[in-house]
Design a protein around this motif. Structure first.
Motif, PDB file in Angstrom:
ATOM      1  N   ASP A  12       0.814  -1.220   0.000  1.00 20.72           N
ATOM      2  CA  ASP A  12       0.000   0.000   0.000  1.00 20.72           C
ATOM      3  C   ASP A  12       0.844   1.266   0.000  1.00 20.72           C
ATOM      4  O   ASP A  12       0.420   2.290  -0.530  1.00 20.72           O
ATOM      5  CB  ASP A  12      -1.009   0.015   1.149  1.00 20.72           C
ATOM      6  N   VAL A  13       2.053   1.195   0.567  1.00 21.93           N
ATOM      7  CA  VAL A  13       2.933   2.372   0.601  1.00 21.93           C
ATOM      8  C   VAL A  13       4.382   1.953   0.319  1.00 21.93           C
ATOM      9  O   VAL A  13       4.775   0.823   0.607  1.00 21.93           O
ATOM     10  CB  VAL A  13       2.861   3.109   1.968  1.00 21.93           C
ATOM     11  N   PRO A  14       5.174   2.875  -0.236  1.00 27.20           N
ATOM     12  CA  PRO A  14       6.576   2.549  -0.542  1.00 27.20           C
ATOM     13  C   PRO A  14       7.397   2.099   0.667  1.00 27.20           C
ATOM     14  O   PRO A  14       8.289   1.256   0.526  1.00 27.20           O
ATOM     15  CB  PRO A  14       7.126   3.853  -1.122  1.00 27.20           C
ATOM     16  N   ALA A  15       7.117   2.618   1.847  1.00 24.75           N
ATOM     17  CA  ALA A  15       7.902   2.255   3.031  1.00 24.75           C
ATOM     18  C   ALA A  15       7.811   0.754   3.325  1.00 24.75           C
ATOM     19  O   ALA A  15       8.812   0.126   3.695  1.00 24.75           O
ATOM     20  CB  ALA A  15       7.447   3.060   4.240  1.00 24.75           C
ATOM     21  N   LYS A  16       6.643   0.161   3.136  1.00 25.77           N
ATOM     22  CA  LYS A  16       6.488  -1.272   3.374  1.00 25.77           C
ATOM     23  C   LYS A  16       7.215  -2.082   2.300  1.00 25.77           C
ATOM     24  O   LYS A  16       7.825  -3.108   2.593  1.00 25.77           O
ATOM     25  CB  LYS A  16       5.013  -1.644   3.434  1.00 25.77           C
ATOM     26  N   ARG A  17       7.171  -1.621   1.065  1.00 26.77           N
ATOM     27  CA  ARG A  17       7.923  -2.264  -0.010  1.00 26.77           C
ATOM     28  C   ARG A  17       9.411  -2.234   0.320  1.00 26.77           C
ATOM     29  O   ARG A  17      10.117  -3.230   0.178  1.00 26.77           O
ATOM     30  CB  ARG A  17       7.678  -1.553  -1.340  1.00 26.77           C
ATOM     31  N   ASP A  18       9.880  -1.077   0.762  1.00 28.18           N
ATOM     32  CA  ASP A  18      11.296  -0.924   1.080  1.00 28.18           C
ATOM     33  C   ASP A  18      11.709  -1.795   2.264  1.00 28.18           C
ATOM     34  O   ASP A  18      12.822  -2.334   2.277  1.00 28.18           O
ATOM     35  CB  ASP A  18      11.623   0.540   1.343  1.00 28.18           C
ATOM     36  N   GLN A  19      10.813  -1.955   3.251  1.00 28.48           N
ATOM     37  CA  GLN A  19      11.094  -2.843   4.388  1.00 28.48           C
ATOM     38  C   GLN A  19      11.272  -4.277   3.907  1.00 28.48           C
ATOM     39  O   GLN A  19      12.179  -4.983   4.346  1.00 28.48           O
ATOM     40  CB  GLN A  19       9.963  -2.801   5.410  1.00 28.48           C
ATOM     41  N   MET A  20      10.387  -4.709   3.011  1.00 31.63           N
ATOM     42  CA  MET A  20      10.469  -6.080   2.491  1.00 31.63           C
ATOM     43  C   MET A  20      11.757  -6.263   1.691  1.00 31.63           C
ATOM     44  O   MET A  20      12.475  -7.243   1.886  1.00 31.63           O
ATOM     45  CB  MET A  20       9.259  -6.400   1.618  1.00 31.63           C
ATOM     46  N   SER A  21      12.062  -5.317   0.821  1.00 32.74           N
ATOM     47  CA  SER A  21      13.274  -5.420   0.011  1.00 32.74           C
ATOM     48  C   SER A  21      14.517  -5.500   0.889  1.00 32.74           C
ATOM     49  O   SER A  21      15.424  -6.299   0.627  1.00 32.74           O
ATOM     50  CB  SER A  21      13.378  -4.235  -0.951  1.00 32.74           C
ATOM     51  N   LYS A  72       7.013 -15.165   3.338  1.00 35.80           N
ATOM     52  CA  LYS A  72       5.653 -15.597   3.688  1.00 35.80           C
ATOM     53  C   LYS A  72       5.195 -14.940   4.991  1.00 35.80           C
ATOM     54  O   LYS A  72       4.085 -14.420   5.075  1.00 35.80           O
ATOM     55  CB  LYS A  72       5.617 -17.122   3.798  1.00 35.80           C
ATOM     56  N   ASN A  73       6.045 -14.933   6.004  1.00 41.27           N
ATOM     57  CA  ASN A  73       5.697 -14.323   7.291  1.00 41.27           C
ATOM     58  C   ASN A  73       5.522 -12.808   7.165  1.00 41.27           C
ATOM     59  O   ASN A  73       4.591 -12.232   7.728  1.00 41.27           O
ATOM     60  CB  ASN A  73       6.739 -14.649   8.350  1.00 41.27           C
ATOM     61  N   LYS A  74       6.406 -12.163   6.425  1.00 39.49           N
ATOM     62  CA  LYS A  74       6.316 -10.713   6.265  1.00 39.49           C
ATOM     63  C   LYS A  74       5.111 -10.303   5.423  1.00 39.49           C
ATOM     64  O   LYS A  74       4.615  -9.200   5.563  1.00 39.49           O
ATOM     65  CB  LYS A  74       7.605 -10.156   5.677  1.00 39.49           C
ATOM     66  N   MET A  75       4.641 -11.192   4.549  1.00 41.21           N
ATOM     67  CA  MET A  75       3.439 -10.882   3.773  1.00 41.21           C
ATOM     68  C   MET A  75       2.255 -10.629   4.697  1.00 41.21           C
ATOM     69  O   MET A  75       1.398  -9.801   4.407  1.00 41.21           O
ATOM     70  CB  MET A  75       3.115 -12.016   2.794  1.00 41.21           C
ATOM     71  N   ALA A  76       2.207 -11.303   5.827  1.00 42.90           N
ATOM     72  CA  ALA A  76       1.141 -11.103   6.806  1.00 42.90           C
ATOM     73  C   ALA A  76       1.450  -9.948   7.752  1.00 42.90           C
ATOM     74  O   ALA A  76       0.563  -9.187   8.121  1.00 42.90           O
ATOM     75  CB  ALA A  76       0.926 -12.387   7.603  1.00 42.90           C
ATOM     76  N   GLN A  77       2.708  -9.780   8.137  1.00 46.97           N
ATOM     77  CA  GLN A  77       3.091  -8.767   9.117  1.00 46.97           C
ATOM     78  C   GLN A  77       3.038  -7.350   8.586  1.00 46.97           C
ATOM     79  O   GLN A  77       2.643  -6.428   9.296  1.00 46.97           O
ATOM     80  CB  GLN A  77       4.503  -9.033   9.644  1.00 46.97           C
ATOM     81  N   LEU A  78       3.470  -7.117   7.359  1.00 53.29           N
ATOM     82  CA  LEU A  78       3.608  -5.732   6.870  1.00 53.29           C
ATOM     83  C   LEU A  78       2.280  -4.991   6.653  1.00 53.29           C
ATOM     84  O   LEU A  78       2.233  -3.819   7.015  1.00 53.29           O
ATOM     85  CB  LEU A  78       4.439  -5.705   5.593  1.00 53.29           C
ATOM     86  N   PRO A  79       1.254  -5.405   6.129  1.00 53.51           N
ATOM     87  CA  PRO A  79       1.007  -6.570   5.303  1.00 53.51           C
ATOM     88  C   PRO A  79       1.186  -6.258   3.827  1.00 53.51           C
ATOM     89  O   PRO A  79       1.266  -5.105   3.434  1.00 53.51           O
ATOM     90  CB  PRO A  79      -0.462  -6.881   5.578  1.00 53.51           C
ATOM     91  N   VAL A  80       1.186  -7.307   3.032  1.00 53.92           N
ATOM     92  CA  VAL A  80       1.196  -7.193   1.572  1.00 53.92           C
ATOM     93  C   VAL A  80      -0.265  -7.146   1.126  1.00 53.92           C
ATOM     94  O   VAL A  80      -1.095  -7.899   1.627  1.00 53.92           O
ATOM     95  CB  VAL A  80       1.917  -8.414   0.951  1.00 53.92           C
TER      96      VAL A  80
END
Length: 108
Positions: A12-21, A72-80
Motif C-alpha cells: 500500500d505504501v513505498p515504506a512497506k515495499r522498502d522494508q520487504m526489500s 511468507k511471514n512478512k506478507m502477513a506482518q507488513l502486510p502485503v
C-alpha cells in the motif's frame, strides 16, 4: 540442482515495499547463490501501488526454505496487499528441464 525463490508483491505504501526489500537483501547476504540475485522495486501503474519482485537461486535448499519463510511471514506482518511467493527446484545447471514449483503461498 538449484533452489529458487520467486516473489511478486504489491504494497500500500513505498515504506512497506522498502522494508520487504531490505529484509530480503539482509537474509541473502553471504548466502551462496547461482546466477543473478534479483530484488527489484517498482510501481504498478494499473493499481497505483508500489511493488517488489524477487528471483533468487540458491546453492543450498535450506537457504531457499529460510527466504521463503521470511517472505511468507512478512506478507502477513507488513502486510502485503496482494502477491505470491514460491519455491522452485531448478535443474538449469544440470540439463534443460523446466523448474518445478514445490510450494507456493498467495494472497489475493
Amino acid at each position: 540442482m538449484k533452489y529458487a525463490v520467486q516473489a511478486n508483491l504489491i504494497f500500500d505504501v513505498p515504506a512497506k515495499r522498502d522494508q520487504m526489500s531490505q529484509a530480503i537483501t539482509d537474509k541473502i547476504a553471504g548466502k551462496l547463490t547461482w546466477g543473478s540475485a534479483i530484488v527489484s522495486s517498482g510501481f504498478d501503474d494499473k493499481l497505483q501501488k508500489p511493488t517488489t519482485s524477487t528471483e533468487i537461486r540458491f546453492e543450498n535448499e535450506a537457504d531457499m526454505d529460510d527466504l521463503f519463510t521470511l517472505i511468507k511471514n512478512k506478507m502477513a506482518q507488513l502486510p502485503v496487499l496482494k502477491g505470491s511467493v514460491s519455491k522452485h527446484l531448478c535443474s538449469h545447471d544440470e540439463n534443460p528441464r523446466p523448474c518445478v514449483i514445490s510450494e507456493k503461498f498467495e494472497k489475493v
